[in-house]
Design a protein around this motif. Sequence first.
Motif, short mmCIF file in Angstrom:
data_model
loop_
_atom_site.label_atom_id
_atom_site.label_comp_id
_atom_site.label_asym_id
_atom_site.label_seq_id
_atom_site.Cartn_x
_atom_site.Cartn_y
_atom_site.Cartn_z
N VAL A 48 0.78 -1.18 0.02
CA VAL A 48 -0.03 0.01 0.16
C VAL A 48 0.85 1.25 -0.08
O VAL A 48 0.35 2.36 -0.12
CB VAL A 48 -1.04 0.11 1.34
CG1 VAL A 48 -1.95 -1.03 0.96
CG2 VAL A 48 -0.29 0.00 2.47
N ALA A 49 2.15 1.02 0.23
CA ALA A 49 2.96 2.52 0.31
C ALA A 49 3.17 3.18 -1.00
O ALA A 49 3.09 2.45 -2.16
CB ALA A 49 4.41 2.09 1.02
N LYS A 50 3.22 4.37 -1.11
CA LYS A 50 3.33 5.20 -2.30
C LYS A 50 4.74 4.85 -2.80
O LYS A 50 4.73 4.72 -3.97
CB LYS A 50 3.10 6.59 -2.09
CG LYS A 50 3.15 7.68 -3.09
CD LYS A 50 2.78 8.96 -2.69
CE LYS A 50 2.33 9.83 -4.21
NZ LYS A 50 2.05 11.24 -3.92
N GLU A 51 5.62 4.89 -2.08
CA GLU A 51 6.94 4.62 -2.39
C GLU A 51 7.68 3.51 -1.79
O GLU A 51 7.54 3.20 -0.64
CB GLU A 51 8.18 5.87 -2.24
CG GLU A 51 7.50 7.17 -3.01
CD GLU A 51 8.36 8.34 -2.48
OE1 GLU A 51 9.08 8.63 -3.18
OE2 GLU A 51 8.04 8.77 -1.37
N VAL A 52 8.59 2.56 -2.56
CA VAL A 52 9.22 1.41 -2.04
C VAL A 52 10.38 1.33 -2.37
O VAL A 52 10.84 2.28 -3.29
CB VAL A 52 8.30 0.32 -2.38
CG1 VAL A 52 6.77 0.22 -1.73
CG2 VAL A 52 8.38 0.04 -3.77
N PRO A 53 11.37 0.37 -1.67
CA PRO A 53 12.73 0.27 -2.16
C PRO A 53 12.94 -0.08 -3.60
O PRO A 53 12.01 -0.99 -3.98
CB PRO A 53 13.21 -0.46 -1.03
CG PRO A 53 12.30 -0.43 0.10
CD PRO A 53 10.82 -0.18 -0.59
N SER A 54 13.92 0.28 -4.21
CA SER A 54 14.06 -0.03 -5.62
C SER A 54 14.64 -1.56 -5.45
O SER A 54 15.02 -1.93 -4.20
CB SER A 54 15.26 0.93 -6.18
OG SER A 54 16.32 0.98 -5.30
N THR A 91 -5.79 -4.88 -4.72
CA THR A 91 -6.98 -3.92 -4.55
C THR A 91 -7.43 -3.98 -3.33
O THR A 91 -7.81 -4.78 -2.48
CB THR A 91 -8.12 -4.20 -5.38
OG1 THR A 91 -8.04 -4.45 -6.71
CG2 THR A 91 -9.32 -3.32 -5.25
N VAL A 92 -7.16 -2.45 -2.57
CA VAL A 92 -7.43 -2.48 -0.79
C VAL A 92 -8.40 -1.19 -0.79
O VAL A 92 -8.19 -0.35 -1.12
CB VAL A 92 -5.98 -2.07 -0.23
CG1 VAL A 92 -6.36 -1.89 1.29
CG2 VAL A 92 -4.89 -3.00 -0.63
N LYS A 101 1.77 -4.69 -8.70
CA LYS A 101 0.49 -4.72 -9.21
C LYS A 101 -0.37 -5.77 -8.66
O LYS A 101 -1.50 -6.08 -8.50
CB LYS A 101 0.31 -4.91 -10.86
CG LYS A 101 0.95 -3.86 -11.69
CD LYS A 101 0.47 -2.50 -11.34
CE LYS A 101 1.05 -1.33 -12.16
NZ LYS A 101 0.56 0.07 -11.83
N LYS A 102 0.50 -7.00 -8.50
CA LYS A 102 0.01 -8.23 -7.85
C LYS A 102 0.55 -8.66 -6.47
O LYS A 102 1.73 -7.92 -6.23
CB LYS A 102 -0.02 -9.34 -8.71
CG LYS A 102 -1.09 -9.12 -10.05
CD LYS A 102 -0.59 -10.54 -10.93
CE LYS A 102 -1.59 -10.32 -12.22
NZ LYS A 102 -1.51 -11.42 -13.22
N TRP A 103 -0.15 -9.30 -5.37
CA TRP A 103 0.68 -9.71 -4.37
C TRP A 103 1.85 -10.51 -4.63
O TRP A 103 2.99 -10.27 -3.92
CB TRP A 103 -0.45 -10.45 -3.58
CG TRP A 103 -1.51 -9.46 -2.94
CD1 TRP A 103 -2.88 -9.48 -3.38
CD2 TRP A 103 -1.53 -8.80 -1.73
NE1 TRP A 103 -3.47 -8.49 -2.70
CE2 TRP A 103 -2.55 -8.27 -1.67
CE3 TRP A 103 -0.54 -8.41 -1.04
CZ2 TRP A 103 -2.95 -7.08 -0.78
CZ3 TRP A 103 -0.62 -7.78 0.07
CH2 TRP A 103 -1.82 -6.78 0.42
N SER A 104 1.54 -11.30 -5.62
CA SER A 104 2.83 -12.27 -5.96
C SER A 104 4.21 -11.50 -6.72
O SER A 104 5.09 -12.18 -6.52
CB SER A 104 2.46 -13.38 -7.30
OG SER A 104 1.94 -12.68 -8.27
N ALA A 143 -10.27 -8.52 -3.95
CA ALA A 143 -9.79 -7.32 -3.02
C ALA A 143 -9.79 -7.62 -1.68
O ALA A 143 -10.42 -8.73 -1.13
CB ALA A 143 -10.83 -6.22 -3.27
N ILE A 144 -8.99 -6.74 -0.95
CA ILE A 144 -9.01 -6.88 0.63
C ILE A 144 -9.42 -5.60 1.09
O ILE A 144 -9.39 -4.63 0.40
CB ILE A 144 -7.70 -7.50 1.15
CG1 ILE A 144 -6.56 -6.08 0.69
CG2 ILE A 144 -7.11 -8.66 0.61
CD1 ILE A 144 -5.28 -6.17 1.80
#
Length: 351
Positions: A134-140, A167-168, A152-155, A242-243
């Motif tokens: 859900v974070a806007k920015e994540v580590p590269s 989808t949250v 885009k997907k949990w996997s 969704a969750i």
Amino acid sequence: MSFKKTSMALIASALLVTTLSARDQIKIVGSSTVYPFSSSVAEEFGATSKFPTPVVESTGTGGGIKLFCAGADINTPDIANASRKMKANELKMCEENGVNDITEALIGFDGIAIAQSSQVKSFNVSKTQLALAVAKEVPSADGKSLVPNPYKKWSDIDASLPNREITVYGPPKSSGTRDSFEELVLQSTFEKMPVYTDLFKKDETANKKYKAYSEIRTDGAYVESGENDNLIVQKLTKNEAAIGIFGYSFLAENKDKVIGLSIDNVLPTVETIASAKYPVARSMYFYIKNQHSKDVPSLKEFTNLFMSEKMIGNDGILSELGLIPLTDDVRTQARNKVLNSQKLTAEDLKH
């Protein structure tokens, strides 16, 4: 005008002023999570007292406190429900608007459930994986910088997670549940990651947000779904991939429709939330405007009922709705604060 007519006019005027400056019906605003608990107490109060049933509105914690702090006149709310502790800047806003005698009432615990449709196989997610979803920015990929969330997907986050789109359905910024989720999931995860904290150290002014990173993505994966948690439940029944994020009480009330995901291999239950084993749990509150006690004669009686064993005790009515009771000693301390109208201070908000 005769003396008699003048006297009658003065009496009528006095009665009008009294009507405008006093009322029997309590006005309550605030948290959607505390709403079902507060509404239950209101119904009980209306049925067992000589006063009318209080009006309870679900406005979200932040929105409710803003209304509560708008002023001390009789047209403002008497109580603000909150699914988090009042913030120091909110208390300051209250004081600046003349609301300078507030009592904090701690009523119990509630977990933030991460739930999905009961028609789909559930899965376990770690708190870190949830934060990354859900974070806007994540580590590269090399872990040296932050990039816009590409998942885009949990996997995409971990191959062990379902091959389902992220989808949250979650609460908006005005919600105390949102505040608690950001603090308990995002901030507690990212404050341990150097890629976030190092940015803060490099430039404390420009990158202050990275010290306690809690920005949620705005690319459509996280869908703000209003202050009505029941609406999120409805959305989950229609979108099985969704969750949703909402208070445990709504999960308990809708077990036929939704199921909770385990976080770090712990499912949200009364026992795991009460024991603090469940990693996303928080305290429930309401705040009392003591300045209204004189002109709203029912206020003291209502708040005493709310804090009674009948309502928030181990076998109280609210436990049937999903409220997790406080320990006996903490509950006694919380009740005494209300019984004694103990004034909230800025120092209290630091604990």
